[in-house]
Scaffold this active site. Structure first.
Site, mmCIF file in Angstrom:
data_model
loop_
_atom_site.group_PDB
_atom_site.id
_atom_site.type_symbol
_atom_site.label_atom_id
_atom_site.label_comp_id
_atom_site.label_asym_id
_atom_site.label_seq_id
_atom_site.Cartn_x
_atom_site.Cartn_y
_atom_site.Cartn_z
ATOM 1 N N ARG A 191 0.883 -1.172 0.000
ATOM 2 C CA ARG A 191 0.000 0.000 0.000
ATOM 3 C C ARG A 191 0.920 1.221 0.000
ATOM 4 O O ARG A 191 1.642 1.471 0.969
ATOM 5 C CB ARG A 191 -0.899 -0.012 1.239
ATOM 6 C CG ARG A 191 -1.889 1.157 1.329
ATOM 7 C CD ARG A 191 -2.701 1.019 2.606
ATOM 8 N NE ARG A 191 -3.544 2.169 2.853
ATOM 9 C CZ ARG A 191 -4.832 2.272 2.532
ATOM 10 N NH1 ARG A 191 -5.414 1.242 1.920
ATOM 11 N NH2 ARG A 191 -5.534 3.345 2.810
ATOM 12 N N HIS A 215 -7.460 1.619 -6.393
ATOM 13 C CA HIS A 215 -7.708 0.820 -5.186
ATOM 14 C C HIS A 215 -8.520 -0.423 -5.583
ATOM 15 O O HIS A 215 -9.693 -0.561 -5.234
ATOM 16 C CB HIS A 215 -8.475 1.656 -4.165
ATOM 17 C CG HIS A 215 -8.462 1.116 -2.772
ATOM 18 N ND1 HIS A 215 -7.810 -0.051 -2.422
ATOM 19 C CD2 HIS A 215 -9.043 1.575 -1.628
ATOM 20 C CE1 HIS A 215 -7.980 -0.269 -1.137
ATOM 21 N NE2 HIS A 215 -8.723 0.705 -0.626
ATOM 22 N N GLN A 254 -10.619 -2.770 -3.047
ATOM 23 C CA GLN A 254 -11.872 -2.200 -2.565
ATOM 24 C C GLN A 254 -13.000 -2.444 -3.551
ATOM 25 O O GLN A 254 -14.120 -2.801 -3.156
ATOM 26 C CB GLN A 254 -11.706 -0.696 -2.341
ATOM 27 C CG GLN A 254 -12.965 -0.011 -1.831
ATOM 28 C CD GLN A 254 -13.382 -0.520 -0.473
ATOM 29 O OE1 GLN A 254 -12.610 -0.462 0.477
ATOM 30 N NE2 GLN A 254 -14.609 -1.027 -0.353
ATOM 31 N N ASP A 261 -16.884 8.831 -1.267
ATOM 32 C CA ASP A 261 -15.667 8.628 -0.480
ATOM 33 C C ASP A 261 -15.380 9.923 0.263
ATOM 34 O O ASP A 261 -15.964 10.977 -0.039
ATOM 35 C CB ASP A 261 -14.502 8.243 -1.403
ATOM 36 C CG ASP A 261 -13.304 7.669 -0.656
ATOM 37 O OD1 ASP A 261 -13.379 7.500 0.580
ATOM 38 O OD2 ASP A 261 -12.289 7.391 -1.309
ATOM 39 N N CYS A 286 -16.237 3.423 1.123
ATOM 40 C CA CYS A 286 -15.156 2.495 1.462
ATOM 41 C C CYS A 286 -14.620 2.691 2.871
ATOM 42 O O CYS A 286 -13.877 1.830 3.373
ATOM 43 C CB CYS A 286 -14.025 2.585 0.431
ATOM 44 S SG CYS A 286 -13.147 4.164 0.439
ATOM 45 N N ARG A 303 -14.067 -6.959 2.215
ATOM 46 C CA ARG A 303 -12.648 -6.774 1.909
ATOM 47 C C ARG A 303 -11.869 -8.020 2.324
ATOM 48 O O ARG A 303 -10.975 -8.482 1.613
ATOM 49 C CB ARG A 303 -12.099 -5.541 2.656
ATOM 50 C CG ARG A 303 -12.499 -4.197 2.084
ATOM 51 C CD ARG A 303 -11.764 -3.876 0.793
ATOM 52 N NE ARG A 303 -10.326 -3.865 0.980
ATOM 53 C CZ ARG A 303 -9.620 -2.849 1.451
ATOM 54 N NH1 ARG A 303 -10.238 -1.719 1.797
ATOM 55 N NH2 ARG A 303 -8.306 -2.921 1.551
#
Length: 308
Positions: A107, A134, A137, A225, A266, A294
């Site tokens: 990440r 991402h 996700q 988001d 998310c 996830r």
């Protein structure tokens, strides 16, 4: 060996296989305690490096738990500990880590770090997030939608707010999963025009609509988001709030969507900013199913990468 770097870099059939296995693994757990191991232990004897140049809660916890449930062990490393690219090159770090571990999840900030790691690694590399995308996700989001409403193919998905890295992965996913995507947000925060163009060339129906009420009409899924990054200055925060306030997901905006539309975020969320609490905790919301998934999707991604 297979890397999982982005939605659009993975075959659609493989994405479907991953989600199918995620469903199977979730169902197989039944009512087991969260910490209990899976009946199958496909990562038994395997070591997975979890590299966090950019901090995380959900990504760190879900990958760590997922590896342990599948019988493997994790090595957690931060950017401060590794100083990626500031001493040893990314390429040399990849070569060295490949001698120690069986798989790498990273990440990071810059996509170039991910790509260089994958290019020089002898073990699978998974994109846990970059500033550009991402993908893990979005796999969880696809799984969650289909748990509640069936196939997402042919559905209308609306992204409201900032055209950020998660939005980019939705653009990547539109053609792979066959849904229509509408972006609604201020022009200053449009998604990358190259990503939009590539999605359209791949056959996806991508619409940009400035009026949020028009955008969400007929929507089957509304996604947003956070408006802010932990690194944003106070002046940046105020400016972004002013730009994005009309795109807040609230009861009024949700009333223009289909009656059975779902809401996703998310997380982490700034309640009362990008979405109101009555939406996040209301009947349209599946945000905590989304967060749980996830774990299941990432377990399936790891198995796919390892050919297990």
């Amino acid at each position: 060996m297979k890397h999982f770097l982005d939605i659009h870099k993975t075959e659609a059939d493989s994405l479907r296989d991953i989600i199918g296995q995620a469903h199977e693994m979730k169902n197989a757990r039944g009512g087991k305690p969260r910490g209990a191991p899976d009946d199958e232990q496909p990562l038994s004897g395997r070591m997975v490096a979890l590299i966090f140049e950019k901090p995380s809660t959900r990504t760190r916890a879900s990958f760590d738990v997922g590896v342990r449930q599948m019988g493997g062990a994790t090595m957690l490393l931060t950017g401060a500990e590794m100083q990626l690219g500031h001493g040893e090159t990314i390429a040399d770090t990849a070569r060295v880590m490949s001698r120690y571990v069986d798989m790498i999840m990273i990440r990071t900030f810059e996509e170039s770090v991910l790509l260089e790691m994958a290019e020089h690694s002898d073990v699978p590399v998974i994109n846990g997030l970059t500033n550009r995308s991402h993908p893990c996700q979005i796999m969880a989001d696809m799984m969650t939608y289909e748990e509640h409403r069936g196939s997402i193919a042919g559905r209308k998905v609306v992204w409201s707010g900032d055209g950020n890295n998660v939005c980019a992965s939705y653009l990547h996913a539109a053609s792979q999963f066959g849904f229509d995507l509408t972006f609604t947000g201020p022009s200053q925060l449009d998604p990358d025009e190259n990503v939009v163009g590539a999605a359209r060339r791949s056959g996806a129906n991508i619409v940009i609509e400035r009026d949020p009420e028009k955008a969400v009409r007929g929507a089957d899924l509304i996604v947003t988001d956070t408006w802010l990054s932990m690194h944003d200055s106070m002046s940046t925060r105020e400016g972004r709030h002013n730009l994005l306030r009309p795109y807040q997901v609230n009861k009024h905006l949700m009333s223009f969507a289909n009656p059975d539309a779902l809401f996703m975020h998310c997380l982490p969320a700034h309640r009362g900013e990008e979405a109101t609490s009555d939406i996040m905790d209301g009947p349209h919301s599946v945000i905590f199913d989304e967060a749980e998934n996830r774990l299941h999707c990432q377990k399936a991604i790891m198995r796919w990468c390892m050919g297990l």
